[in-house]
Write a protein that holds these residues in place. Structure first.
Motif, short mmCIF file in Angstrom:
data_model
loop_
_atom_site.label_atom_id
_atom_site.label_comp_id
_atom_site.label_asym_id
_atom_site.label_seq_id
_atom_site.Cartn_x
_atom_site.Cartn_y
_atom_site.Cartn_z
N MET A 124 -3.25 12.22 -2.45
CA MET A 124 -3.76 12.15 -1.08
C MET A 124 -4.19 10.73 -0.72
SD MET A 124 -3.21 15.08 0.10
CE MET A 124 -4.03 14.87 1.68
N ASP A 125 -4.64 9.96 -1.70
CA ASP A 125 -5.07 8.57 -1.45
C ASP A 125 -3.99 7.55 -1.76
OD1 ASP A 125 -7.58 9.25 -0.56
OD2 ASP A 125 -8.52 9.09 -2.53
N LEU A 126 -3.09 7.89 -2.67
CA LEU A 126 -2.06 6.95 -3.11
C LEU A 126 -0.70 7.64 -3.09
CD1 LEU A 126 -4.07 5.56 -6.15
CD2 LEU A 126 -3.56 4.28 -4.07
N ARG A 127 -0.21 7.88 -1.89
CA ARG A 127 1.02 8.67 -1.73
C ARG A 127 2.25 7.98 -2.33
NH1 ARG A 127 0.45 12.96 1.88
NH2 ARG A 127 -1.56 12.99 2.98
N MET B 204 8.47 0.16 -3.54
CA MET B 204 9.18 0.33 -2.27
C MET B 204 8.46 1.32 -1.36
SD MET B 204 13.26 0.12 -3.17
CE MET B 204 13.23 1.38 -4.45
N GLU B 205 7.95 2.41 -1.97
CA GLU B 205 7.21 3.39 -1.18
C GLU B 205 5.92 2.79 -0.63
OE1 GLU B 205 7.91 6.50 -0.20
OE2 GLU B 205 9.91 6.16 -1.02
N GLN B 206 5.30 1.93 -1.43
CA GLN B 206 4.07 1.29 -0.98
C GLN B 206 4.33 0.36 0.20
OE1 GLN B 206 2.43 -1.89 -3.35
NE2 GLN B 206 0.38 -1.02 -3.24
N GLN B 207 5.45 -0.35 0.17
CA GLN B 207 5.78 -1.27 1.26
C GLN B 207 6.02 -0.54 2.57
OE1 GLN B 207 9.09 -3.23 -0.69
NE2 GLN B 207 7.86 -5.05 -1.11
N ARG B 208 6.43 0.73 2.46
CA ARG B 208 6.65 1.52 3.67
C ARG B 208 5.35 2.07 4.25
NH1 ARG B 208 10.73 4.33 0.43
NH2 ARG B 208 12.75 3.34 0.73
N GLY B 209 4.31 2.10 3.40
CA GLY B 209 3.04 2.70 3.81
C GLY B 209 2.11 1.72 4.47
N ASP B 210 0.82 2.10 4.53
CA ASP B 210 -0.19 1.28 5.21
C ASP B 210 -1.34 0.96 4.26
OD1 ASP B 210 -1.15 3.80 4.97
OD2 ASP B 210 -1.89 3.98 7.03
N GLU C 27 -5.20 -6.22 0.13
CA GLU C 27 -5.62 -6.65 -1.21
C GLU C 27 -5.05 -5.72 -2.27
OE1 GLU C 27 -9.63 -7.72 -3.82
OE2 GLU C 27 -9.81 -6.66 -1.92
N GLY C 28 -5.17 -4.41 -2.06
CA GLY C 28 -4.66 -3.47 -3.04
C GLY C 28 -3.16 -3.57 -3.18
N GLU C 29 -2.46 -3.75 -2.07
CA GLU C 29 -0.99 -3.86 -2.10
C GLU C 29 -0.56 -5.09 -2.87
OE1 GLU C 29 2.64 -4.66 1.04
OE2 GLU C 29 0.90 -3.51 1.68
N GLU C 30 -1.16 -6.24 -2.59
CA GLU C 30 -0.78 -7.47 -3.27
C GLU C 30 -1.07 -7.40 -4.76
OE1 GLU C 30 -2.85 -10.56 -1.26
OE2 GLU C 30 -1.44 -10.63 0.44
N LEU C 31 -2.21 -6.84 -5.12
CA LEU C 31 -2.58 -6.75 -6.53
C LEU C 31 -1.64 -5.83 -7.29
CD1 LEU C 31 -4.51 -7.47 -8.79
CD2 LEU C 31 -6.02 -5.64 -8.03
N PHE C 32 -1.34 -4.67 -6.73
CA PHE C 32 -0.42 -3.73 -7.38
C PHE C 32 0.96 -4.37 -7.55
CE2 PHE C 32 2.63 -0.20 -7.23
CZ PHE C 32 2.13 0.63 -8.22
N ALA C 33 1.44 -5.04 -6.51
CA ALA C 33 2.75 -5.69 -6.56
C ALA C 33 2.77 -6.80 -7.60
CB ALA C 33 3.10 -6.26 -5.18
#
Length: 438
Positions: A28-31, A210-216, A220-226
């Motif tokens: 639910m938090d990290l689709r 790829m799924e993360q890039q499509r999301g919102d 900070e969390g996106e850059e760190l995970f990537a």
């Protein structure tokens, strides 16, 4: 007669329901982690006190799972995600080779800190927790280095810490058990199986990204995970990388797996108990025959690190089935010109070179003279079937524009400018701990 469920069966059934509940809460938090969260098959192990994985199974203790769920269900969300992120970031498979017990313990701690830092910075409701002073302190120290925060960077950062501090950090960041992680000393078959699991998780990591890039997701969390995924991708085994410089050639060697069945049956028919087998006298093999290793000896390259790199390279190449019976490795030292040219054709040559080895040069870096020199040797016939050129460097120099007729790889010691490296060249970022001695 209906089966009466035992206590053990009931506990396992409830545990599986809890795990399903945990996955749903994280989802639910990290689709974007949908595929990753379902990639591990649950498997009970009563000897454990926390989650564990080998990349295939999620091992758990029913007793621990049921007990913790009653008093702190949120902790299990975080622990589950922690174990999954180890797989996504390839922590199970990219540990430095030839580890001592102390090095392995440090690597495990580095991986735990990297994952916990990622979870804390993603700051999702299902895994949110108050940061202890110890966590805040270690995070600030790592961020001050401005080298990115990955398991490899943390591993080097922890090297200078005292055993008491390392013990305290291990207690603070302990979340799951690494007992099922594959080890370099495992059998070849087991290690090969582990590499297949790594390929599966590499694919899952790409899909998750790829799924993360499509999301919102938060920036900070996106850059760190990537960044963590990118680091895991770059930490390819140096040993495996060298396999890309092999050539296919016939080699004189008996192959017991292939023989003429006619001779076999003729022998049994004529001599009763004496089958005739005619083994092949040769078979095709992929090995390294000739290789050029160029060492960048500019001021920014450490002499000790260069020597350790050569030792590691020779160790790998000297292993069984790496070379053909006759081989040649040419070692070049160069900065803005070629300073040394040594040819190694056997183990004695290797040892003799290392005994007298000193770094020559120290000027600015220009990669072009090495390529010109190698091309001249090929034209003269001094180099025959060249498997390729490995250039060990910090990456700060002038690259050739023209693509050579042989495979070329630049081996970098730190982050490098991707745009500066010619598109025809292979590239691999090495980590200094790969060449630690003892």
């Amino acid at each position: 007669m209906a089966h009466i469920q035992t206590q053990t069966e009931w506990e396992e059934e409830m545990s599986l329901k809890i795990l399903s509940f945990i996955r749903n809460e994280i989802y639910m938090d990290l689709r974007f982690l949908d595929i990753a969260l379902s990639a591990l098959t649950p498997k009970a192990d009563s000897t454990l006190k926390a989650f564990a994985t080998d990349g295939t199974y999620l091992y758990f203790s029913t007793e621990q799972l049921l007990r913790v769920f009653k008093v702190n269900a949120g902790y299990l969300d975080r622990a589950y995600l922690h174990t999954v992120l180890h797989c996504i970031f390839s922590h199970l498979w990219v540990a430095p080779e030839q580890q001592t017990a102390e090095q392995r313990s440090r690597w495990n701690l580095a991986c735990d800190i990297a994952v916990e830092y990622t979870i804390d910075r993603m700051d999702k409701p299902c895994t949110r927790r108050i940061l202890s002073w110890q966590r805040q302190s270690i995070y600030e120290q790592l961020e001050e280095q401005k080298k990115g925060i990955s398991a490899a960077v943390i591993y080097r950062f922890l090297k200078g810490k005292k055993s008491e501090e390392l013990g305290a950090l291990a207690r603070e960041f302990y979340t799951d058990d690494h007992c099922y992680w594959p080890k370099r000393e495992d059998s070849q078959a087991k290690w090969q199986q582990a590499m297949e699991q790594k390929k599966k998780w590499d694919k899952i990591a790409r899909q998750s990204r790829m799924e993360q890039q499509r999301g919102d997701e938060s920036k900070e969390g996106e850059e760190l995970f990537a960044a963590q995924i990118k680091t895991a991708k770059s930490r390819r085994s140096y040993k495996d990388f060298l396999q890309r410089f092999t050539i296919l050639r016939e080699e004189m060697k008996i192959d017991p797996e292939e023989f003429d069945m006619n001779y076999y049956m003729y022998g049994l028919r004529v001599y009763k108990n004496m089958p005739l087998i005619e083994p092949l006298e040769s078979r095709e093999s992929k090995k390294i025959q000739e290789l050029v290793v160029a060492i960048d000896t500019s001021y920014s390259t450490s002499g000790e690190l260069v020597e350790n790199f050569l030792r590691e390279t020779f160790t790998i190449l000297n292993q069984k089935n790496s070379f053909f019976g006759k081989f040649k490795v040419r070692i070049l030292q160069c900065d803005n010109q070629v300073r040394m040219d040594e040819v190694v054709e056997n183990e004695k040559d290797m040892e003799r070179l290392l005994e007298k080895f000193t770094v020559l040069g120290g000027g600015s870096t220009d990669f072009r003279p090495v390529f010109s020199y190698v091309n001249e040797l090929i034209e003269q016939g001094s180099i025959g079937k060249l498997g390729g050129l490995l250039y060990f460097t910090d990456g700060k120099g002038t690259y050739p524009k023209k693509r050579p007729d042989y495979k070329t790889a630049f081996l970098f010691l730190e982050d490098f400018d991707e745009e500066a490296v010619p598109p025809w060249a292979m590239r691999l970022k090495l980590e200094p701990e790969e060449f630690e001695r003892g």
